[in-house]
Design an enzyme around this catalytic site. Structure first.
Site, mmCIF file in Angstrom:
data_model
loop_
_atom_site.group_PDB
_atom_site.id
_atom_site.type_symbol
_atom_site.label_atom_id
_atom_site.label_comp_id
_atom_site.label_asym_id
_atom_site.label_seq_id
_atom_site.Cartn_x
_atom_site.Cartn_y
_atom_site.Cartn_z
ATOM 1 N N TYR A 50 0.826 -1.218 0.000
ATOM 2 C CA TYR A 50 0.000 0.000 0.000
ATOM 3 C C TYR A 50 0.855 1.262 0.000
ATOM 4 C CZ TYR A 50 -4.150 -2.751 0.110
ATOM 5 O OH TYR A 50 -5.133 -3.621 -0.270
ATOM 6 N N ASP A 87 -8.243 5.560 -4.777
ATOM 7 C CA ASP A 87 -7.114 6.478 -4.977
ATOM 8 C C ASP A 87 -7.405 7.946 -4.694
ATOM 9 O OD1 ASP A 87 -8.571 7.291 -7.293
ATOM 10 O OD2 ASP A 87 -7.415 5.975 -8.615
ATOM 11 N N HIS A 102 -15.046 0.724 -1.987
ATOM 12 C CA HIS A 102 -13.934 -0.080 -1.450
ATOM 13 C C HIS A 102 -13.039 0.707 -0.503
ATOM 14 C CE1 HIS A 102 -14.415 -3.020 -5.104
ATOM 15 N NE2 HIS A 102 -15.336 -3.184 -4.182
ATOM 16 N N CYS A 110 -7.502 1.696 12.866
ATOM 17 C CA CYS A 110 -6.906 0.793 13.847
ATOM 18 C C CYS A 110 -7.651 -0.536 13.815
ATOM 19 C CB CYS A 110 -6.970 1.406 15.244
ATOM 20 S SG CYS A 110 -6.381 0.258 16.504
ATOM 21 N N SER A 173 -13.670 -3.875 -15.026
ATOM 22 C CA SER A 173 -13.874 -5.189 -15.634
ATOM 23 C C SER A 173 -15.213 -5.769 -15.207
ATOM 24 C CB SER A 173 -12.732 -6.127 -15.236
ATOM 25 O OG SER A 173 -12.642 -6.201 -13.818
HETATM 26 P P1 OAD Z 1 -9.724 -4.137 -13.204
HETATM 27 O O1 OAD Z 1 -8.248 -4.103 -13.234
HETATM 28 O O2 OAD Z 1 -10.378 -5.437 -12.934
HETATM 29 O O3 OAD Z 1 -10.315 -3.612 -14.580
HETATM 30 C C1 OAD Z 1 -9.882 -2.408 -15.150
HETATM 31 C C2 OAD Z 1 -10.724 -2.150 -16.386
HETATM 32 O O4 OAD Z 1 -10.349 -0.888 -16.912
HETATM 33 C C3 OAD Z 1 -10.567 -3.170 -17.508
HETATM 34 O O5 OAD Z 1 -11.853 -3.554 -17.969
HETATM 35 C C4 OAD Z 1 -9.798 -2.398 -18.588
HETATM 36 O O6 OAD Z 1 -10.164 -2.804 -19.901
HETATM 37 C C5 OAD Z 1 -10.274 -0.991 -18.323
HETATM 38 N N1 OAD Z 1 -9.360 0.061 -18.767
HETATM 39 C C6 OAD Z 1 -8.004 0.023 -18.902
HETATM 40 N N2 OAD Z 1 -7.538 1.215 -19.303
HETATM 41 C C7 OAD Z 1 -8.615 2.030 -19.417
HETATM 42 C C8 OAD Z 1 -8.782 3.388 -19.800
HETATM 43 N N3 OAD Z 1 -7.750 4.159 -20.121
HETATM 44 N N4 OAD Z 1 -10.051 3.884 -19.814
HETATM 45 C C9 OAD Z 1 -11.100 3.122 -19.475
HETATM 46 N N5 OAD Z 1 -10.992 1.840 -19.125
HETATM 47 C C10 OAD Z 1 -9.766 1.293 -19.087
HETATM 48 O O7 OAD Z 1 -10.187 -3.009 -12.170
HETATM 49 P P2 OAD Z 1 -11.610 -2.838 -11.452
HETATM 50 O O8 OAD Z 1 -12.712 -3.242 -12.337
HETATM 51 O O9 OAD Z 1 -11.642 -1.467 -10.876
HETATM 52 O O10 OAD Z 1 -10.959 -4.264 -5.322
HETATM 53 O O11 OAD Z 1 -11.464 -3.873 -10.279
HETATM 54 C C11 OAD Z 1 -12.483 -3.972 -9.333
HETATM 55 C C12 OAD Z 1 -11.909 -4.270 -7.983
HETATM 56 O O12 OAD Z 1 -11.052 -5.403 -8.083
HETATM 57 C C13 OAD Z 1 -11.003 -3.183 -7.419
HETATM 58 O O13 OAD Z 1 -11.727 -2.159 -6.770
HETATM 59 C C14 OAD Z 1 -10.159 -3.934 -6.464
HETATM 60 C C15 OAD Z 1 -9.855 -5.151 -7.318
HETATM 61 O O14 OAD Z 1 -9.603 -6.321 -6.651
HETATM 62 C C16 OAD Z 1 -10.398 -4.458 -4.130
HETATM 63 O O15 OAD Z 1 -9.202 -4.348 -3.935
HETATM 64 C C17 OAD Z 1 -11.380 -4.811 -3.069
#
Ligand code: OAD
Length: 230
Positions: A50, A87, A102, A110, A173
């Site tokens: 982190y 972020d 999230h 803590c 995703s």
């Molecule tokens: P992912 O890494 O699973 O997916 C990112 C998505 O962004 C993919 O579908 C890419 O195609 C898309 N992408 C990449 N570049 C992009 C751009 N420039 N513009 C638009 N889209 C783009 O990330 P999340 O879906 O956010 O949770 O993942 C969900 C959760 O899984 C996160 O919050 C995190 C992770 O585990 C926890 O940590 C609890």
């Protein structure tokens, strides 16, 4: 309108996504760095993960996609912004009342007395940080796998999803629940769904419109097409 975002909206700011081939989960097994069990086993390893992300975030800035969403929120007071991102870049672009499903990487909690504090410095003086009140081990204020989401935030997001006429889903995703379930809820409640993503997400079949491209380009283009007077 509900805007729901994921890691992809921050990609063009220089923040790695999770599931790309060079994504965050590639070099860091989820069970080791993003579960309560991983933290119990090795808190310093988890904190280093982190801290690396926090240090990177201090070097980057919101991109045009974040700024367009913030401008829309100014224009339409009913626009609800729901994010899976921890972020804080939406807030730095000027968005308010961001529903952080999230949690936040800038929040520290803590693990013993649950006191919360905001800390925007990285690197920290000493790892792992210790609670000044009870001496317990502090942890990042994010939701880990196996943990429940902040219920007030999730409920508020679900209420917004049910009421939405339009839901724009950008940069996710859509494989992680219950966040992805909000997209299904909105679609099942009659909302038109706009997906902004260079590739099809797991819920692309629900989309009324798919705008294939990076959100930092697609959202400003959409904003220009809407032609709001500045
Ligand atoms: P992912 O890494 O699973 O997916 C990112 C998505 O962004 C993919 O579908 C890419 O195609 C898309 N992408 C990449 N570049 C992009 C751009 N420039 N513009 C638009 N889209 C783009 O990330 P999340 O879906 O956010 O949770 O993942 C969900 C959760 O899984 C996160 O919050 C995190 C992770 O585990 C926890 O940590 C609890």
């Amino acid at each position: 309108m509900v805007v729901m975002t994921g890691a992809g909206v921050s990609a063009e700011s220089g923040v790695p996504t999770f599931r790309a081939s060079d994504g965050l989960w590639e070099g860091h097994p989820i069970e080791e760095v993003a579960t309560p069990e991983g933290f119990a086993a090795d808190p310093i390893k988890v904190w280093r993960f982190y801290e690396g992300r926090r240090e990177n975030l201090l070097r980057v800035a919101p991109n045009p996609g974040h700024h367009v969403i913030a401008a829309w929120q100014e224009r339409f007071s009913s626009l609800m912004l729901v994010t899976q991102n921890v972020d804080g870049l939406h807030q730095r672009a000027g968005s308010r009342d961001v529903m952080e499903l999230h949690g936040s990487i800038w929040q520290i909690r803590c693990s013993q007395c649950h006191r919360e504090r905001v800390d925007r410095t990285a690197p920290m003086a000493k790892l792992p940080p210790i609670c000044e009140v009870c001496g317990g081990l502090e942890r990042p204020g994010v939701v880990w796998f196996g943990e429940i989401l902040p219920q007030d935030t999730l409920n508020a997001a679900a209420r917004a999803a049910v009421k939405a006429d339009v839901t724009l889903v950008a940069g996710t995703s859509a494989v992680v629940y219950p966040a992805a379930g909000l997209v299904e809820l909105a679609a099942n409640s009659g909302a038109a769904l706009i997906e902004v993503n260079p590739v099809a997400s797991a819920l692309a079949s629900l989309a009324t419109v798919a705008l294939r491209g990076p959100s930092g380009e697609v959202l400003p283009a959409l904003d220009r097409l809407l032609g709001f007077p500045s």
